[in-house]
Design a protein around this motif. Structure first.
Motif, short mmCIF file in Angstrom:
data_model
loop_
_atom_site.label_atom_id
_atom_site.label_comp_id
_atom_site.label_asym_id
_atom_site.label_seq_id
_atom_site.Cartn_x
_atom_site.Cartn_y
_atom_site.Cartn_z
N PHE A 17 9.30 25.86 26.57
CA PHE A 17 10.54 25.13 26.32
C PHE A 17 10.64 23.97 27.29
O PHE A 17 10.95 22.84 26.94
CB PHE A 17 11.74 26.07 26.52
N LEU A 77 11.04 20.19 26.33
CA LEU A 77 12.42 19.70 26.44
C LEU A 77 12.87 19.55 27.89
O LEU A 77 14.05 19.65 28.19
CB LEU A 77 13.38 20.64 25.69
N ILE A 108 18.83 17.78 15.34
CA ILE A 108 17.98 18.81 15.95
C ILE A 108 16.91 19.29 14.97
O ILE A 108 15.79 19.60 15.37
CB ILE A 108 18.87 19.93 16.53
N ASN A 112 16.29 25.46 19.13
CA ASN A 112 16.90 24.13 19.15
C ASN A 112 17.97 24.07 18.09
O ASN A 112 19.06 23.55 18.31
CB ASN A 112 15.86 23.07 18.80
N SER A 127 26.68 24.45 19.94
CA SER A 127 27.39 24.11 21.18
C SER A 127 27.72 22.61 21.20
O SER A 127 28.80 22.22 21.62
CB SER A 127 26.56 24.43 22.41
N ILE A 128 26.78 21.79 20.72
CA ILE A 128 27.06 20.34 20.71
C ILE A 128 28.23 20.06 19.75
O ILE A 128 29.14 19.28 20.05
CB ILE A 128 25.81 19.54 20.29
N VAL A 136 31.48 20.93 21.39
CA VAL A 136 31.88 19.94 22.40
C VAL A 136 32.48 18.71 21.71
O VAL A 136 33.52 18.17 22.12
CB VAL A 136 30.69 19.52 23.29
N VAL A 163 32.95 25.31 26.00
CA VAL A 163 32.70 25.83 24.65
C VAL A 163 32.07 27.22 24.64
O VAL A 163 32.09 27.90 23.62
CB VAL A 163 31.86 24.85 23.81
N LEU A 164 31.51 27.63 25.78
CA LEU A 164 31.07 29.03 25.91
C LEU A 164 31.88 29.62 27.06
O LEU A 164 31.40 29.69 28.20
CB LEU A 164 29.58 29.12 26.20
N VAL A 175 26.79 33.17 28.62
CA VAL A 175 25.99 34.15 27.87
C VAL A 175 25.75 35.31 28.84
O VAL A 175 25.29 35.10 29.96
CB VAL A 175 24.65 33.54 27.39
N ARG A 213 24.77 38.56 31.05
CA ARG A 213 23.55 39.05 31.72
C ARG A 213 23.63 40.56 31.86
O ARG A 213 24.69 41.15 31.68
CB ARG A 213 23.45 38.45 33.13
N PHE A 246 26.57 24.91 31.51
CA PHE A 246 25.23 25.17 30.99
C PHE A 246 24.61 26.43 31.59
O PHE A 246 23.45 26.73 31.33
CB PHE A 246 24.31 23.97 31.28
N PHE A 253 23.49 29.32 34.68
CA PHE A 253 23.03 29.46 36.06
C PHE A 253 21.60 30.00 36.11
O PHE A 253 21.14 30.66 35.17
CB PHE A 253 23.91 30.46 36.82
N CYS A 275 20.76 26.93 30.59
CA CYS A 275 20.46 26.33 29.29
C CYS A 275 19.16 25.52 29.33
O CYS A 275 19.01 24.60 30.14
CB CYS A 275 21.61 25.42 28.88
N ALA A 301 20.98 18.03 25.54
CA ALA A 301 22.39 18.22 25.14
C ALA A 301 23.28 17.22 25.87
O ALA A 301 24.14 16.57 25.26
CB ALA A 301 22.82 19.65 25.45
C1 HEM Z 1 26.69 21.02 25.01
C2 HEM Z 1 25.77 21.79 24.50
C3 HEM Z 1 25.26 23.08 25.11
C4 HEM Z 1 25.89 23.96 25.98
C5 HEM Z 1 27.29 23.87 26.57
C6 HEM Z 1 24.93 25.03 26.25
C7 HEM Z 1 25.19 26.09 27.09
C8 HEM Z 1 24.32 27.14 27.29
C9 HEM Z 1 24.60 28.31 28.11
C10 HEM Z 1 25.90 28.59 28.86
C11 HEM Z 1 23.51 29.10 28.08
C12 HEM Z 1 23.34 30.43 28.82
C13 HEM Z 1 22.86 30.15 30.22
C14 HEM Z 1 22.92 31.34 31.14
O1 HEM Z 1 22.67 32.48 30.75
O2 HEM Z 1 23.22 31.13 32.34
C15 HEM Z 1 22.53 28.45 27.25
C16 HEM Z 1 21.28 28.96 26.99
C17 HEM Z 1 20.33 28.29 26.24
N1 HEM Z 1 20.43 27.03 25.68
FE1 HEM Z 1 22.05 25.85 25.68
N2 HEM Z 1 23.77 24.77 25.56
C18 HEM Z 1 23.93 23.59 24.86
C19 HEM Z 1 22.99 22.96 24.07
C20 HEM Z 1 21.70 23.38 23.91
C21 HEM Z 1 20.68 22.67 23.18
C22 HEM Z 1 20.87 21.35 22.43
C23 HEM Z 1 19.53 23.41 23.26
C24 HEM Z 1 18.16 23.14 22.69
C25 HEM Z 1 17.68 21.97 22.46
C26 HEM Z 1 19.83 24.59 24.06
C27 HEM Z 1 18.94 25.60 24.36
C28 HEM Z 1 19.26 26.75 25.04
C29 HEM Z 1 18.35 27.87 25.21
C30 HEM Z 1 16.94 27.97 24.67
C31 HEM Z 1 19.02 28.84 25.96
C32 HEM Z 1 18.52 30.21 26.38
C33 HEM Z 1 17.93 30.17 27.76
C34 HEM Z 1 17.44 31.55 28.22
O3 HEM Z 1 18.06 32.57 27.91
O4 HEM Z 1 16.44 31.58 28.93
N3 HEM Z 1 21.15 24.53 24.43
N4 HEM Z 1 23.04 27.25 26.78
#
Ligand code: HEM
Length: 457
Positions: free
Chosen positions: A103, A107, A149, A271, A277-278, A281, A337-338, A342, A344, A407, A409, A414, A420
């Motif tokens: 990833f 990205l 996306i 993706n 989430s986008i 927002v 928005v979250l 997510v 743990r 996003f 920790f 994220c 994003a």
């Molecule tokens: C404003 C838009 C977005 C917000 C607010 C957001 C927020 C988050 C949050 C809070 C998590 C969990 C992080 C954690 O456990 O600490 C997460 C995980 C993730 N996000 Fe986003 N996200 C956004 C957009 C995106 C986009 C556009 C992508 C892909 C292109 C993406 C890919 C991922 C992936 C793959 C994870 C899982 C990471 C893991 O568990 O290892 N996110 N995101």
């Protein structure tokens, strides 16, 4: 154990935890018990809620070996099967680590910059749609991030709002959000229910799970099949073409041999999943602009003075548009928005200060409470005020807490945050440079805040 409301025998706090906006109650409990970390129980579950950024950093960043797993929700992980291929819900371990590395490769911060022209093209598409059908702005906001996306991930060019790929992505996303909302399905509290046959009255969740499983399977198999022989550039296609590069690690070669590997597919479908989430927002942005016209007006003035009405904003304008940047930050802070991030799960017992946090606890970062912390945002944190991020000179004040905790920790932060952040900045700046957003006449005096109380609001 950290403090928390006293539970009932067997049921624990299950009846105390509100189904609607639980993050608000968790924040209040934190204040009531004078602790940034609180403890609740539900049948078969021990829940720890983290209400401050300092504690979140201590646990998720500094003790990441203990706090990087995800909880096991039977509906999401097993019945719908998302934990098998969705990196966001996958258990912490080698499989997750390999995907996460990939990833990053596709990205990461530099790679996200290469996607900027695509982001701008889709932003212009959004502007055109808003211009021709402003009354359908919510439909446009719903479809454009998905279109963008799908193109980035698979090179799929969507043909319109009824495009089957877009519908598949939307339905897949909606089902993932519903299945990931803790407490939505009884089977998550009483896992033995997963054995109930689908035909039994009351087992509607099983039938729903079967439908969602199929939807999500389609989501990762169908676009992949379409890639065969395609020359369009996309993350998926780049990965496929890398097969001939001699210095690629063994892992990539393996990936190419196993054509239907879930590891490969995970990158692209995630993706697509994440565009929800986008979308959320952007909806919050429209709401804030209607409720806070003065903030919108200040952004209009700044954009007009920099762009002179001659061109649209570009990424190189970011530094010259501090108020617009502050507004984008405030949208993320004002209504995360979250709101519970997510979840743990702890992989071993941990002692934090005076508290024991047992192995297997579900740990929830209360992002909502963090966004309302008066230590970071002393000026009425409930109100929308981009100026809180600016210093006396009108430039961004680096000492004000950035809402990047939205996003997440540590190791599971994220993985798409660079892309994003770019997308939401360029979309908001471009909309503000070209439109005035205001309430419809028939909505005067009506509250427009209609958030869902889900995993993604
Ligand atoms: C404003 C838009 C977005 C917000 C607010 C957001 C927020 C988050 C949050 C809070 C998590 C969990 C992080 C954690 O456990 O600490 C997460 C995980 C993730 N996000 Fe986003 N996200 C956004 C957009 C995106 C986009 C556009 C992508 C892909 C292109 C993406 C890919 C991922 C992936 C793959 C994870 C899982 C990471 C893991 O568990 O290892 N996110 N995101």
């Amino acid at each position: 154990m950290p403090p928390g409301p006293r539970g009932f025998p067997l049921l624990g706090n299950a009846l105390h935890i509100p189904a609607i906006n639980p993050w608000l109650t968790f924040m209040e409990w934190g204040k009531q018990y004078g602790s940034d970390i609180i403890h609740l129980t539900a049948p078969g579950a021990r829940i720890i809620v983290v209400n401050s950024i300092d504690v979140a950093v201590d646990l998720f960043d500094k003790r990441s070996t203990v706090y990087s797993d995800r909880p096991y929700l039977p509906m999401l992980c097993e019945l719908v099967g998302l934990a098998n291929w969705n990196i966001g819900f996958m258990s912490y371990g080698d499989h997750w680590r390999n995907i996460r590395r990939m990833f990053h490769r596709y990205l990461g911060p530099q790679e996200a910059k290469m996607l900027r022209p695509t982001t701008i093209r889709h932003t212009n598409n959004l502007l055109n749609k808003l211009l021709s059908q402003p009354e359908k702005f919510l439909d446009h906001v719903r479809t454009v991030p998905g279109e963008m996306i799908l193109e980035v991930a698979y090179g799929i060019k969507v043909t319109g709002a009824d495009d089957p790929w877009l519908r598949l992505a939307e339905e897949g996303n909606d089902s993932a959000i519903a299945a990931a909302t803790p407490g939505r399905f009884l089977v998550d509290l009483l896992p033995f229910l997963k054995w109930v046959p689908a035909w039994v009255p009351g087992a509607g969740f099983k039938r729903l799970a079967m439908e969602w499983r199929q939807l999500n399977t389609d989501m990762y198999t169908l676009p992949y099949e379409m890639l065969e022989g395609s020359a369009t550039s996309s993350v998926a296609q780049t990965m496929l073409s890398n097969v001939d590069v001699t210095d690629v690690p063994e892992y990539d070669e393996y990936l190419m041999k196993v054509r239907d590997s879930t590891r490969f597919i995970t990158i692209c479908t995630n993706n697509v999943n994440s565009c929800s989430s986008i979308i959320a927002v952007l909806k919050t942005f429209f709401l804030a602009m209607v409720i806070y016209p003065d903030a919108q007006e200040l952004a209009h003035k700044e954009l007009d003075s920099v762009l002179q009405g001659e061109r649209l904003p570009d990424f190189h304008d970011m530094l010259s548009l501090p108020y617009t940047m502050a507004l984008v930050k405030e949208v993320q802070r004002w209504h995360p928005v979250l709101p519970l991030g997510v979840a743990r799960r702890t992989t071993q017992d941990d002692v934090y200060g005076d508290y024991l946090i047992p192995k297997g606890s579900m740990v929830l970062p209360n992002v909502w409470a963090m966004s309302r912390d008066t230590k970071d945002y002393p000026d009425d944190p409930d109100s929308f005020n981009p100026a809180r991020f600016l210093g006396a000179s009108g430039q961004l004040d680096p000492s004000v807490r950035d809402p990047d905790y939205a996003f997440g920790f540590g190791r599971r932060i994220c993985a798409g945050r660079h892309m994003a952040s770019d997308s939401i900045w360029i979309m908001m700046a471009s909309i503000l440079a070209t439109f005035k957003i205001s309430r419809r006449k028939e909505d005067v005096g009506v509250s427009l805040e209609r958030y869902t109380s889900a995993f993604i609001v």
